[in-house]
Design an enzyme around this catalytic site. Structure first.
Site, mmCIF file in Angstrom:
data_model
loop_
_atom_site.group_PDB
_atom_site.id
_atom_site.type_symbol
_atom_site.label_atom_id
_atom_site.label_comp_id
_atom_site.label_asym_id
_atom_site.label_seq_id
_atom_site.Cartn_x
_atom_site.Cartn_y
_atom_site.Cartn_z
ATOM 1 N N LYS A 1 -16.272 60.676 63.353
ATOM 2 C CA LYS A 1 -15.504 59.605 62.709
ATOM 3 C C LYS A 1 -16.326 58.320 62.685
ATOM 4 C CE LYS A 1 -12.637 57.170 65.080
ATOM 5 N NZ LYS A 1 -11.541 56.542 65.820
ATOM 6 N N SER A 2 -16.953 58.010 63.814
ATOM 7 C CA SER A 2 -17.708 56.753 63.917
ATOM 8 C C SER A 2 -18.838 56.724 62.906
ATOM 9 C CB SER A 2 -18.296 56.609 65.321
ATOM 10 O OG SER A 2 -17.292 56.759 66.261
ATOM 11 N N ASP B 1 -8.154 58.198 59.715
ATOM 12 C CA ASP B 1 -8.972 56.985 59.813
ATOM 13 C C ASP B 1 -10.009 56.879 58.700
ATOM 14 O OD1 ASP B 1 -7.526 56.560 62.067
ATOM 15 O OD2 ASP B 1 -9.239 55.995 63.307
ATOM 16 N N ASN C 1 -3.812 52.665 62.099
ATOM 17 C CA ASN C 1 -4.199 52.352 63.485
ATOM 18 C C ASN C 1 -5.690 52.645 63.651
ATOM 19 O OD1 ASN C 1 -3.930 51.566 66.129
ATOM 20 N ND2 ASN C 1 -3.093 53.512 66.851
ATOM 21 N N GLY D 1 -9.132 51.547 64.193
ATOM 22 C CA GLY D 1 -9.897 50.414 64.722
ATOM 23 C C GLY D 1 -11.147 50.143 63.908
ATOM 24 N N SER E 1 -16.548 47.179 71.216
ATOM 25 C CA SER E 1 -17.892 47.066 70.633
ATOM 26 C C SER E 1 -17.814 47.048 69.108
ATOM 27 C CB SER E 1 -18.764 48.223 71.097
ATOM 28 O OG SER E 1 -18.236 49.440 70.622
ATOM 29 N N ASP F 1 -14.554 57.829 75.410
ATOM 30 C CA ASP F 1 -13.622 58.640 74.616
ATOM 31 C C ASP F 1 -13.480 60.047 75.189
ATOM 32 O OD1 ASP F 1 -12.814 56.808 72.831
ATOM 33 O OD2 ASP F 1 -14.026 57.514 71.152
ATOM 34 N N GLU G 1 -6.005 53.386 71.424
ATOM 35 C CA GLU G 1 -4.836 53.896 70.712
ATOM 36 C C GLU G 1 -3.571 53.664 71.527
ATOM 37 O OE1 GLU G 1 -7.708 54.976 70.356
ATOM 38 O OE2 GLU G 1 -8.028 56.073 68.479
ATOM 39 N N ARG H 1 -4.878 54.319 77.675
ATOM 40 C CA ARG H 1 -5.242 55.717 77.939
ATOM 41 C C ARG H 1 -5.228 56.078 79.414
ATOM 42 N NH1 ARG H 1 -9.855 56.860 73.302
ATOM 43 N NH2 ARG H 1 -8.330 57.739 71.865
ATOM 44 N N HIS I 1 -4.576 60.914 69.582
ATOM 45 C CA HIS I 1 -5.148 62.235 69.299
ATOM 46 C C HIS I 1 -5.863 62.830 70.507
ATOM 47 C CE1 HIS I 1 -9.084 60.058 68.032
ATOM 48 N NE2 HIS I 1 -8.286 59.206 68.620
ATOM 49 N N ARG I 2 -6.505 61.987 71.288
ATOM 50 C CA ARG I 2 -7.273 62.523 72.420
ATOM 51 C C ARG I 2 -6.366 63.037 73.545
ATOM 52 N NH1 ARG I 2 -11.574 62.618 70.240
ATOM 53 N NH2 ARG I 2 -12.524 60.899 69.109
ATOM 54 N N LYS J 1 -5.805 62.087 63.281
ATOM 55 C CA LYS J 1 -6.622 60.872 63.291
ATOM 56 C C LYS J 1 -8.116 61.201 63.187
ATOM 57 C CE LYS J 1 -7.270 56.685 66.035
ATOM 58 N NZ LYS J 1 -7.102 55.669 65.015
#
Ligand code: CDP
Length: 673
Positions: free
Chosen positions: A24-25, A51, A95, A97, A174, A319, A347, A350, A407-408, A439
């Site tokens: 995703k990143s 996302d 949502n 980020g 970050s 993550d 999210e 956590r 999601h995680r 996500k």
């Protein structure tokens, strides 16, 4: 998929290629960089998730041409060298980020632009202040619905079209810094200063490396100070390959830890030296006992002989901490995960979410969920493994795990639920709102499912002389399954109890006799035989008139049934460990009690006269009507057609017709090809 998903434990080894989506990143950075480049870029291996779709939609709203092909996992972006066609737009970042931060900075390249940005309720709580403050010094301002300056969503962003020197507090995320770094090359002579320390170096390094891949390296000239020596619009690499998501891969690195011996899972395209900091998880996993091999362009994960606890700093790849946290419940000693305070503003909180759900499973954590709730500066979590506690928590029914739109949470507990806690395939974890995996990994549960080796269990129940044994035996030979006749279990116990002159009504004497019996299994051909104190009774002993006359009385005793139940359920493991593709277990309570989750459950029946005739033909003295009466009317595990079982009346069917019918049902269940 419905509102909840009951995870089916892996009763057989996980094997195959894990279908891990693109990062995703990287996908979202590549979308921004491609849009800021001159000309067309084809992104391959892209992730399609909520996302990334949000960013794709936003770029389209802003007038960019973005062509997505979900089947080929490609996205074609036509970059405009730093120009943004739409001067006004309304964008909703959900949502996400990355989309929220990257777009906010990206939009400031538009001169005299006016953009309204909003997100989900959760996004409104997430940190934006560091970025909005940094952009103010370049005359970009965010206003709330009342026209007052604001530092969080929703806001209307009035943009200047340039970035001057700016200072950013990226202590909360970050991404606040990365967002600025990606517009730095388009802002001639500007520098970005970081006034804080950043929470996640690897993501900043990913941004730096990707800017270089798109032709505009940015350098940290002094600690916390970035410049672009050769500014200008980004240069399209033409084709850009996106790495598989290293965080998503962590679930499949973890899976073989708990899916049994002979597990072997492969993640294609995984590059431990690539752009993603989360590849560091592989190193932690190795310290914890993972057996990993880098085979060219794939990571191969074998069964971990043991999950080892320990203390780990997850600051740089936080993550993945949830993956280890759930595994830690099964480790050989406590596990401490340090420096994850910043994940309390992701999210969801956590650390708190993890502690809360582990406690729901009976697991102790330090700090406790209550302590975490009272103090949001706490930044580490110790997990105390306790398999018994997991069993206590899930004894009645699967424990419902709350996922907090994270999601995680869903995926890490999905992996934990794959562990066969009870040894009989009984599910023990239910994931609430499993769709939240969309996500980053919409097909997570299908990817998990596709690694299941297809072990088939068939439960065959029915009254006396209804043809269970001949059907089951023939079928197991045909399919290479292990056949287990549980009637023989009760017959064996009856024979031993009769020999000890135990009165079925004397519970204490029954228990006393049972306590002296050691159970084991002898496999011969396709059949498993019960051995009592290492001895298998002969067919003649088991089917004697005296056993026929008393077996139902002994089988009705709850203590006798409890005594044999765990042994019977364990036959699934016995079959797997001996390489059988499946198992067929016959009896009276298999589909209802012993293997209620069997792949296929059959209830055989036939007319009483046909059944009597069968016994007569076999020359056996047996009062089958009497036995059926006792078997159906007892309170403990009576003979019933289990709800959902398929009834087959074989009065007028030949053996091969019945076998064919059941084989077809097994094939229809989609379990073997
Ligand atoms: O061969 P037949 O169907 O006549 O009987 P069996 O399967 O050998 O079972 C003998 C007896 O064991 C049954 O009549 C039941 O009383 C008992 N039984 C049981 O209670 N539960 C089972 N799962 C299997 C057998």
């Amino acid at each position: 998929m419905s509102e909840s998903f009951v995870v089916k434990p892996f009763c057989s080894p996980a094997q195959g290629v894990a279908q891990v989506p693109g990062s995703k990143s990287i996908t979202n950075r590549a979308l921004i960089l491609a849009a800021l480049a001159d000309g067309e870029t084809l992104l391959r291996g892209a992730l399609f998730s909520r996302d990334t779709e949000i960013l794709i939609t936003s770029l389209r709203e802003l007038g960019f041409s973005v062509e997505a092909n979900k089947i080929l996992h490609t996205i074609k972006v036509v970059g405009l060298g730093g120009k943004i066609p739409a001067k006004e737009a309304k964008l909703h970042v959900g949502n996400a980020g990355t989309a929220a931060r990257f777009l906010t900075a990206f939009l400031t390249l538009s001169e005299n632009g006016k953009y309204f940005l909003d997100g989900d309720a959760a996004m409104r709580q997430r940190p934006m202040a560091g970025l909005i403050n940094a952009l103010r010094s370049s005359d970009n301002f965010a206003y709330d619905n009342h026209g007052k300056e604001t530092l969080s969503f929703p806001f209307t962003l009035i943009t200047s079209g340039y970035l001057k020197n700016c200072e950013v507090d990226a202590s909360a995320s970050s991404q606040l810094l990365s967002a600025l770094l990606m517009i730095l090359p388009l802002s001639s002579g500007a520098k970005v200063l970081m006034s804080s320390s950043t929470v996640s170096e690897p993501f900043v390094q990913m941004t730096e490396k990707m800017c270089a891949q798109f032709g505009r390296p940015i350098t940290q000239v002094n600690p916390g100070e970035w410049r672009c020596e050769n500014p200008g619009s980004f240069v399209s690499p033409g084709i850009y390959d996106i790495e598989p998501d290293a965080t998503a891969a962590s679930y499949f690195i973890a899976l073989p830890a708990l899916s049994g011996k002979n597990s072997c899972v492969r993640v294609s395209g995984y590059n431990p030296k690539g752009l993603q900091g989360d590849t560091a998880f592989a190193g932690v996993a190795q310290t914890c006992g993972a057996v990993l091999n880098n085979e060219g362009n794939a990571l191969v994960i074998n069964h971990w002989p043991e999950i080892k606890g320990g203390t780990f700093d997850f600051n740089n790849f936080s993550d993945t901490f949830l993956t280890l946290a759930t595994l830690a419940t099964l480790a050989n000693q406590p596990t401490t995960i340090k420096n994850i305070g910043h994940t309390r503003k992701q999210e969801t909180d956590r650390v708190l979410a993890m502690a809360t759900e582990l406690e729901r499973l009976g697991i102790k954590t330090q700090p406790t969920a209550k302590e975490l709730r009272a103090d949001d500066s706490l930044s580490s979590l110790t997990i105390f493994p306790d398999r018994e506690a997991l069993k206590v928590a899930s004894a009645q029914k699967p424990v419902s795990i709350h996922t907090y739109e994270d999601h995680r949470m869903a995926m890490s507990f999905g992996i934990l639920g794959s562990f066969d806690l009870w040894g009989d395939g009984r599910p023990w974890i239910e994931i609430l709102d499993p769709k939240c995996t969309s996500k980053t990994f919409p097909l997570f549960f299908s990817a998990l499912e596709s690694l299941r080796t297809q072990f088939v269990s068939v439960a065959v129940d029915g009254g006396a002389a209804c043809g269970k044994s001949s059907t089951s035996r023939t079928l197991s030979e045909k399919l290479g399954f292990l056949h287990i006749d549980t009637g023989a279990h009760y017959r064996s116990l009856t024979q031993v109890l009769l020999q000890s002159f135990v009165n079925p009504e004397d519970t204490q004497a029954v228990n006393n006799s049972l306590s002296k019996i050691k159970l084991s299994t002898i496999i011969s051909g396709n059949s498993a035989f019960l051995a009592l104190n290492n001895k298998v009774l002969s067919e003649a002993e088991l089917r004697s008139a005296v056993v026929n006359a008393s077996v139902s009385q002994f089988a009705a005793i709850p203590e006798v049934r409890t005594f044999i139940l765990a042994y019977q359920r364990n036959q699934v493991l016995v079959a797997q460990q001996n390489g059988f593709a499946g198992l067929i277990m016959e009896g009276r309570d298999i589909g209802s009690v012993v293997l209620p989750h069997a792949t296929v459950r059959i209830y055989l029946e036939a007319d009483a006269s046909a059944r009597n005739q069968r016994r007569k033909d076999e020359g056996i003295v047996d009062s089958i009507v009497q036995r059926d009466k006792i078997d159906s009317s007892r309170t403990a595990a009576p003979l019933i057609c289990a709800p959902g079982a398929i009834r087959i009346d074989n009065t007028h069917l030949s053996l091969s017709e019945v076998v064919d019918k059941i084989e077809k049902l097994i094939l229809e269940a989609g379990r073997i090809s």
